[in-house]
Design a protein around this motif. Structure first.
Motif, PDB file in Angstrom:
ATOM      1  N   GLY A   9       0.791  -1.228   0.000  1.00 25.49           N
ATOM      2  CA  GLY A   9       0.000   0.000   0.000  1.00 25.49           C
ATOM      3  C   GLY A   9       0.822   1.276   0.000  1.00 25.49           C
ATOM      4  O   GLY A   9       0.340   2.326   0.437  1.00 25.49           O
ATOM      5  N   THR A  11       1.870   3.261  -2.503  1.00 25.65           N
ATOM      6  CA  THR A  11       1.381   4.330  -3.371  1.00 25.65           C
ATOM      7  C   THR A  11       0.227   5.083  -2.725  1.00 25.65           C
ATOM      8  O   THR A  11       0.202   6.323  -2.695  1.00 25.65           O
ATOM      9  CB  THR A  11       0.940   3.755  -4.728  1.00 25.65           C
ATOM     10  N   THR A  12      -0.728   4.353  -2.187  1.00 21.01           N
ATOM     11  CA  THR A  12      -1.860   4.985  -1.511  1.00 21.01           C
ATOM     12  C   THR A  12      -1.388   5.794  -0.318  1.00 21.01           C
ATOM     13  O   THR A  12      -1.888   6.910  -0.067  1.00 21.01           O
ATOM     14  CB  THR A  12      -2.866   3.915  -1.049  1.00 21.01           C
ATOM     15  N   ASN A  16      -1.807   9.858   0.313  1.00 23.57           N
ATOM     16  CA  ASN A  16      -2.404  10.420   1.528  1.00 23.57           C
ATOM     17  C   ASN A  16      -1.464  11.409   2.210  1.00 23.57           C
ATOM     18  O   ASN A  16      -1.913  12.421   2.763  1.00 23.57           O
ATOM     19  CB  ASN A  16      -2.776   9.299   2.498  1.00 23.57           C
ATOM     20  N   ASP A  40       3.554   4.359 -10.885  1.00 26.36           N
ATOM     21  CA  ASP A  40       3.357   5.219  -9.727  1.00 26.36           C
ATOM     22  C   ASP A  40       3.686   6.673 -10.042  1.00 26.36           C
ATOM     23  O   ASP A  40       3.049   7.591  -9.545  1.00 26.36           O
ATOM     24  CB  ASP A  40       4.203   4.737  -8.552  1.00 26.36           C
ATOM     25  N   GLN A 179      -5.988   1.570   4.550  1.00 23.22           N
ATOM     26  CA  GLN A 179      -5.947   2.376   3.324  1.00 23.22           C
ATOM     27  C   GLN A 179      -4.813   3.404   3.322  1.00 23.22           C
ATOM     28  O   GLN A 179      -4.955   4.509   2.811  1.00 23.22           O
ATOM     29  CB  GLN A 179      -7.301   3.060   3.109  1.00 23.22           C
ATOM     30  N   GLN A 181      -3.442   5.275   5.576  1.00 19.85           N
ATOM     31  CA  GLN A 181      -3.643   6.546   6.285  1.00 19.85           C
ATOM     32  C   GLN A 181      -2.495   6.764   7.275  1.00 19.85           C
ATOM     33  O   GLN A 181      -2.546   6.326   8.418  1.00 19.85           O
ATOM     34  CB  GLN A 181      -4.987   6.538   7.013  1.00 19.85           C
ATOM     35  N   LYS A 260      -0.689  -3.279 -11.810  1.00 16.92           N
ATOM     36  CA  LYS A 260      -0.986  -1.868 -11.600  1.00 16.92           C
ATOM     37  C   LYS A 260      -1.075  -1.205 -12.967  1.00 16.92           C
ATOM     38  O   LYS A 260      -0.189  -1.382 -13.807  1.00 16.92           O
ATOM     39  CB  LYS A 260       0.074  -1.195 -10.743  1.00 16.92           C
ATOM     40  N   ASN A 273      -5.688  -1.728  -9.755  1.00 16.12           N
ATOM     41  CA  ASN A 273      -4.687  -2.167  -8.792  1.00 16.12           C
ATOM     42  C   ASN A 273      -5.077  -3.552  -8.274  1.00 16.12           C
ATOM     43  O   ASN A 273      -6.125  -3.696  -7.636  1.00 16.12           O
ATOM     44  CB  ASN A 273      -4.627  -1.164  -7.637  1.00 16.12           C
ATOM     45  N   CYS A 284      -9.350   8.410 -11.559  1.00 13.18           N
ATOM     46  CA  CYS A 284      -8.173   9.252 -11.380  1.00 13.18           C
ATOM     47  C   CYS A 284      -8.189  10.376 -12.407  1.00 13.18           C
ATOM     48  O   CYS A 284      -8.958  10.350 -13.374  1.00 13.18           O
ATOM     49  CB  CYS A 284      -6.890   8.435 -11.479  1.00 13.18           C
TER      50      CYS A 284
END
Length: 320
Positions: A9, A11-12, A16, A40, A179, A181, A260, A273, A284
């Motif tokens: 995770g 990239t996410t 963030n 990415d 996610q 965060q 991806k 993804n 996006c």
């Protein structure tokens, strides 16, 4: 540096973090991907980030001239207040840390805490827990984060806690999240230079011949291999538009460790993804072109270029 094995995770998490950037600061991202085709970088650029890419392997291999040039260009041309580095999930970070902390970079960079994301469900899989890069990404991190905890059961969380608490030197911070965060304040925690890699010489790259007849466009399609993993990636012409339904169906059928992609479709632009057969699709902002990167343990690329071409349609929607 934001580390993590395939599908953790990263990239996410970086997206963030970028959302938490102070308005008066300029941030840049140096992206390294295992494959030759950068995904990415396109995603971060679509979110307004200043991006440089070092594709085609891992930073531990590319930490020489390509890495130095990329960092130098960012520092001299962009002059960012903060530089985030995302190494490939298959990379070993030791040489990166060594270079950032020594020589010229030592005089111009203030290296702060490194963050490693872990999917706690992987800690029961020997393919991960015995992988040298996986072990040392965790060992060299200051902040160790269990991501995707909403998908993990109690045993997986407890396994993560035991692994984290057993790290020496102790982690600066141990956290759990969903996610990606992350708290932007973690980026300013102190880096512990005493952390040591258990496998400092890990990672073995190999060359894949490109004359096997599996590339439909030799200028745009690329292969790479290392540590038992192989990648296939391609960039499509700018005007390419994909049928959303057919493309989704095709990607869900592919057997791979990691998929991806950023595609312009007849329903708008989307990031596709997939990790361990689970596909997420999110809208996006438009990118320069459509592209895909697939990482797997077997070379099954022969039919993919033609299958993707068959998903191309005549026109795209202007909506996202």
């Amino acid at each position: 540096m934001v580390m993590g094995f395939l599908g953790a995770g990263k990239t996410t998490a970086i997206i963030n973090l970028l959302k938490q950037k102070p308005a008066d600061e300029k941030w840049a991202v140096l992206v390294n991907e295992f494959g030759q085709v950068g995904i990415d970088g396109a995603i971060f650029a679509a979110h307004g980030a200043i991006v440089r890419e070092v594709p085609g392997g891992c930073l531990c291999c590319a930490v020489g001239l390509p890495f130095q040039v990329a960092v130098n260009r960012l520092l001299t041309e962009v002059k960012p207040d903060r530089l985030l580095i995302e190494p490939t999930g298959l990379g070993h970070p030791k040489r990166v840390f060594d270079m950032l902390a020594g020589g010229y970079f030592r005089t111009v960079l203030d290296v702060r805490a490194s963050i490693c994301l872990v999917d706690p469900r992987k800690l029961s899989d020997n393919r991960y827990t015995s992988h040298e890069n996986f072990i040392d990404q965790i060992a060299l991190s200051d902040v160790l984060v269990a991501n995707k905890t909403d998908l993990a059961d109690k045993n997986a969380i407890e396994s993560f806690e035991r692994w984290a608490e057993g790290s020496r030197p102790c982690k600066t911070m141990i956290a759990q999240t969903v996610q990606g965060q992350l708290d932007v304040a973690w980026l300013d925690l102190t880096r512990n230079p005493e952390r040591r890699a258990a496998f400092p010489n890990a990672h073995h790259a190999e060359l894949i011949p490109t004359d096997e007849g599996i590339l439909t466009n030799k200028d745009q399609s690329r292969l790479n291999a290392a540590d038992g993993y192989q990648s296939y990636g391609t960039v499509f012409p700018e005007q390419s538009c994909f049928d959303y339904v057919r493309t989704t169906r095709l990607l869900k059928q592919l057997k791979a460790e990691r998929i991806k992609a950023v595609f312009a479709t007849d329903k708008g632009w989307f990031i596709f993804n997939a990790v361990d057969g689970v596909m997420t699709i999110v809208p996006c902002k438009p990118s320069a072109n459509s592209r895909i990167e697939i990482v797997a343990t077997q070379n099954n690329w022969q039919d993919i270029p033609l299958s993707l071409t068959r998903c191309i349609v005549n026109s795209c929607s202007d909506s996202n």
